[in-house]
Design a protein around this motif. Structure first.
Motif: not given
Length: 149
Positions: A46-49, A85-91, A108-111, A116-118
Motif C-alpha cells: 500500500l505504502a509503495s503504491l 477489501r476495496g483498497l485497490l483496483e487492478r485493470r 486504499g489511499i485513506a488507509k 504510514i505515520p504509525v
C-alpha cells in the motif's frame, strides 16, 4: 578436533545480526499494524503504491513488486486480497495486454495515509538508538539493496 562451521561469536555474524534486528523490528511493526487489519506485506505494498502513484502513471504489478523488493507471485496474491477489501483496483494496461495496472482506491489511499505515520513512529523509536549515524546506516542499507540490481 573438527573445525566448526560457525564463527566463534554470533555477534560477529552480520547476517545473523541483521536477521535478529529484522525479527525484533518486524514484531513491533506487526503489533502496530494489527489494529489496522494489515500485514506488514500488505502495508509495504500500500505504502509503495501510494509513493509510486505520486510519481508515475500506469504502475504495473511487476513495477510495484520490484520497487518493494517482493516476489512477483506473492505480490499478485496480496494485491488480490487488498482488491477484495476495496483498497485497490487492478485493470488492463493501456498498451500492454499482458500487464495489469494497479492503483489505490480512495479507501486504499485513506488507509495508507492513516497507517504510514504509525509505522514511521515505530521506525523513529526503533532506529533512534543509532542517533546521528542513521544517515550512514541508511547509506549502508542502500548499498546492500543496490547490489541486487
Amino acid at each position: 578436533m573438527t573445525q566448526q562451521p560457525f564463527k566463534n561469536d554470533a555477534d560477529a555474524s552480520t547476517g545473523f545480526l541483521l536477521w535478529q534486528v529484522h525479527a525484533i523490528w518486524q514484531r513491533q511493526i506487526t503489533a502496530a499494524l494489527r489494529p489496522h487489519e494489515l500485514t506488514q506485506v500488505q502495508f509495504a505494498l500500500l505504502a509503495s503504491l501510494l509513493w509510486l502513484m505520486q510519481r508515475e502513471e500506469n504502475i504495473t504489478q511487476i513495477r510495484l513488486a520490484r520497487h518493494a523488493k517482493l516476489d512477483v507471485m506473492m505480490t499478485s496474491q496480496v494485491l488480490r486480497a487488498l482488491q477484495a477489501r476495496g483498497l485497490l483496483e487492478r485493470r488492463e494496461h493501456p498498451t500492454d495486454t499482458r500487464a495489469k495496472v494497479v492503483g489505490l482506491t480512495e479507501a486504499g489511499i485513506a488507509k495508507a495515509m492513516a497507517v504510514i505515520p504509525v509505522v514511521e513512529q515505530i521506525d523513529a523509536q526503533f532506529f533512534s538508538i543509532v542517533g546521528e549515524q542513521q544517515t550512514q546506516l541508511n547509506g549502508f542499507l542502500n548499498l546492500l539493496i543496490q547490489q541486487e540490481g
